[in-house]
Motif scaffolding. Structure first.
Motif, short mmCIF file in Angstrom:
data_model
loop_
_atom_site.label_atom_id
_atom_site.label_comp_id
_atom_site.label_asym_id
_atom_site.label_seq_id
_atom_site.Cartn_x
_atom_site.Cartn_y
_atom_site.Cartn_z
N ALA A 88 28.68 47.29 36.74
CA ALA A 88 28.45 45.98 37.36
C ALA A 88 28.31 44.91 36.29
O ALA A 88 28.85 43.80 36.43
CB ALA A 88 27.20 46.03 38.24
N ASP A 91 31.63 43.88 35.17
CA ASP A 91 32.38 43.13 36.17
C ASP A 91 31.89 41.69 36.34
O ASP A 91 32.70 40.78 36.49
CB ASP A 91 32.25 43.82 37.53
CG ASP A 91 33.48 44.63 37.86
OD1 ASP A 91 34.21 44.96 36.92
OD2 ASP A 91 33.70 44.90 39.06
N ASP A 92 30.57 41.51 36.35
CA ASP A 92 30.06 40.18 36.71
C ASP A 92 29.90 39.25 35.51
O ASP A 92 29.46 38.12 35.66
CB ASP A 92 28.74 40.30 37.49
CG ASP A 92 27.57 40.78 36.63
OD1 ASP A 92 27.68 40.74 35.41
OD2 ASP A 92 26.56 41.20 37.23
N ALA A 174 32.88 47.72 39.38
CA ALA A 174 31.55 47.95 39.95
C ALA A 174 31.67 48.56 41.33
O ALA A 174 30.85 49.36 41.75
CB ALA A 174 30.79 46.63 40.01
N ARG A 175 32.74 48.16 42.05
CA ARG A 175 32.86 48.65 43.42
C ARG A 175 33.15 50.15 43.47
O ARG A 175 32.71 50.84 44.37
CB ARG A 175 33.97 47.89 44.15
CG ARG A 175 33.38 46.86 45.10
CD ARG A 175 34.44 46.23 45.95
NE ARG A 175 35.34 45.41 45.14
CZ ARG A 175 36.33 44.71 45.66
NH1 ARG A 175 36.56 44.74 46.94
NH2 ARG A 175 37.09 43.97 44.88
#
Lengths: 272, 279
Positions: A88, A91-92, A174-175
């Protein structure tokens, strides 16, 4: 340049990272509840389903399960959370932002591991509490057992944390991270004799496979601290094998570190 | 040291698979200069900034940022930079105050985090979780985090996207004060030509991965040399000397010239011409 001399130390920044990680973790209420609930619910369910004591001892199935679930709880909170958390972060934009400031990379990992340690302590207290109050588990009164618990706990958390960091690079995003991290964890929990008790009754090839990974040894170490030696008859070999536990966990710590250093990606797949 | 440019780029190339993003960019940013990088979407602005900030690898070319190759730079080099990139969605559960204070800790001589929060106009939101901020407020937080380390060189990749007019003016004041009072070198990309004109000492326009024009805002693309257009109620005429034509018209109308306007091409007109040729 004076600027170089005043740059804050990696250790201090690691502590600050841990503070940020913990705040972020505890503010996501649903994640907190479900992270802690998973091993607790499994312990409560399996502990209530199985009945009776093991041959040659007065240990109930639920009592046998409790220390094993402490090990599995650490593995799920530490390995899965750190692995998915880093995916995550990648990704973010967390990792990108951190790479843009003068942060020694080790501070980031120190922050993750310290967070993992604290969450593991809470998880362990909760699980042991359920063991004591619901399933009459007696906590050891001697220092030696607690020392055993202490070193197994520390080596286990560090090994799982480092493996989580290494595994985070397997997840593309992240998904997908949750799915990617859960399969290895669930398979390990089965072949390490957590969900299937006692471990001595697992088919030999599965035990051999499970013995390659840290979870089996963590569970064995915790059982040695919390259960009487009369239960040894249900183990794979008739000994707690403390030396071997230390060896395997330490090897995973080192191996995990090497994996981290060689496979860790600061950038996502789109940022080359 | 001060004679060296803060940024020196020669022949910078970068391809993503078959797509050529940068096709030989040359760029210099002098110490203390504010340079605006302009160009249409997909021109290579972000790729350029990310390579200069050490976030992306290049395929070819020489790059020196504060005298170092960004691909092989260390933490001391990073401590001199401030970076505001696009597309971050991190820090959601932290508050504005926590985030800016946290990022100040990484730097040897940070600015006062609360002052920085005030500079970007977020004092009223200092205790708010970042996920509750609007897009423009979030962007202002990015700017605050980018400048809290007291950088010598600041990269701003479309910093004012989503700002309201008041926040934009506040941001302009911040950039002017960084450049004027602290001598911060600033490289910013923007789609707002009024912003580029208001802030930048020099503009560089890239399109299709190449530099197509550069110059001061007043002279870009021969803007100062272009003839002025004089329009009035009964006609219009392009001229090199609009004052003489207006004087002549005034005599002809024996007084006020009805509907009189004198225009030179706006920066936007020049810019659209420039990138139009390279589409």
């Amino acid at each position: 340049m004076t600027a170089v001399a005043h740059r804050p130390s990696a250790a201090l920044l690691g502590l600050h990272r841990a503070g940020i990680e913990l705040r972020t973790f505890f503010r996501e209420r649903d994640a907190v509840v479900f992270t802690f609930a998973l091993p607790i619910v499994i312990l409560a369910l399996l502990g209530s389903i199985y009945d009776g004591v093991y041959e040659g001892s007065d240990v109930t199935t639920a009592q046998y399960l409790a220390p094993s679930m402490v090990a599995a709880g650490i593995a799920s909170t530490v390995f899965v959370n750190i692995g998915a958390g880093i995916a995550a972060d990648r990704d973010d934009g967390t990792l990108k932002r951190l790479r843009g400031v003068p942060m020694p990379p080790v501070a980031y990992f120190v922050g993750k591991v310290l967070m993992a340690l604290l969450i593991s302590v809470i998880e362990t207290v909760l699980l042991l509490g359920i063991g004591v109050f619901a399933f009459d588990l007696t906590l050891p009164a001697d220092v030696v057992s607690w020392l055993t618990f202490g070193w197994v706990f520390l080596l286990g958390v560090v090994a799982c944390a480092l493996l989580g960091v290494a595994a985070s690079s397997m997840a593309g995003s992240a998904r997908s991270a949750g799915a990617v991290m859960n399969l290895p964890y669930l398979v390990l929990a089965f072949i390490s004799g957590i969900y299937f008790t006692p471990i001595g009754e697992l088919p030999e090839p599965l035990v051999t496979a499970g013995s390659l990974f840290p979870l089996k040894w963590m569970a064995q170490g915790f059982r040695s601290a919390f259960l009487p030696d009369t239960i040894l008859a249900q183990e794979v070999v008739r000994s707690w094998e403390h030396g071997r536990i230390a060896l395997v966990l330490a090897a995973w710590c080192i191996g995990g570190l090497v994996l981290c250093l060689t496979t860790f990606r600061w950038r996502g797949r789109r940022d080359r | 040291m001060t004679d060296n440019p803060a940024v020196r780029v020669r022949g910078l190339r970068k391809a993503y698979g078959k797509l050529t993003a940068l096709d030989g960019i040359d760029l210099d940013v002098a110490q203390g200069e504010v340079l605006a990088l302009l160009g249409p979407n997909g021109a290579g602005k972000t790729t350029t900034v990310e390579i200069l900030a050490g976030h992306r690898d290049r395929d070819a070319g020489e790059v020196a940022v504060l005298g170092r190759d960004p691909g092989r730079a260390d933490l001391a080099w990073r401590a001199e930079l401030g970076i505001v990139l696009q597309g971050s969605a991190d820090l959601g559960e932290l508050t504005v105050r926590e985030s800016v204070h946290h990022f100040a800790r990484y730097f040897p001589r940070p600015r006062d985090p609360d002052e920085v929060i005030a500079l970007v106009g977020l004092t009223g939101k200092a205790g708010a979780r970042i996920r509750t901020l609007s897009g423009g407020q979030r962007r202002r937080l990015d700017v605050a985090v980018g400048v809290v380390g007291r950088p010598r060189l600041l990269f701003l990749d479309e910093p004012t996207t989503g700002f309201d007019p008041q926040a934009r003016r506040l941001f302009w004041d911040l950039v002017r004060s960084l450049a004027g009072r602290y001598g911060t070198t600033i490289l910013l990309t923007t789609h707002y030509l009024d912003e580029a004109e208001a802030l930048a000492d020099r503009l560089v326009v890239i399109a299709g991965g190449r530099v197509v024009a550069e110059g001061a805002p007043a002279t870009l693309g021969g803007r100062a040399a272009v003839r002025a257009c004089v329009r009035w109620a009964d006609g219009q005429q392009d001229t090199d000397d609009p004052a003489a034509l207006v004087a002549d018209l005034t005599r002809r109308y024996a007084g006020t010239v009805p509907g009189l306007t004198v225009t030179r091409p706006s920066l936007e007109d020049v810019y659209l011409d420039l990138i139009g040729e390279h589409r």
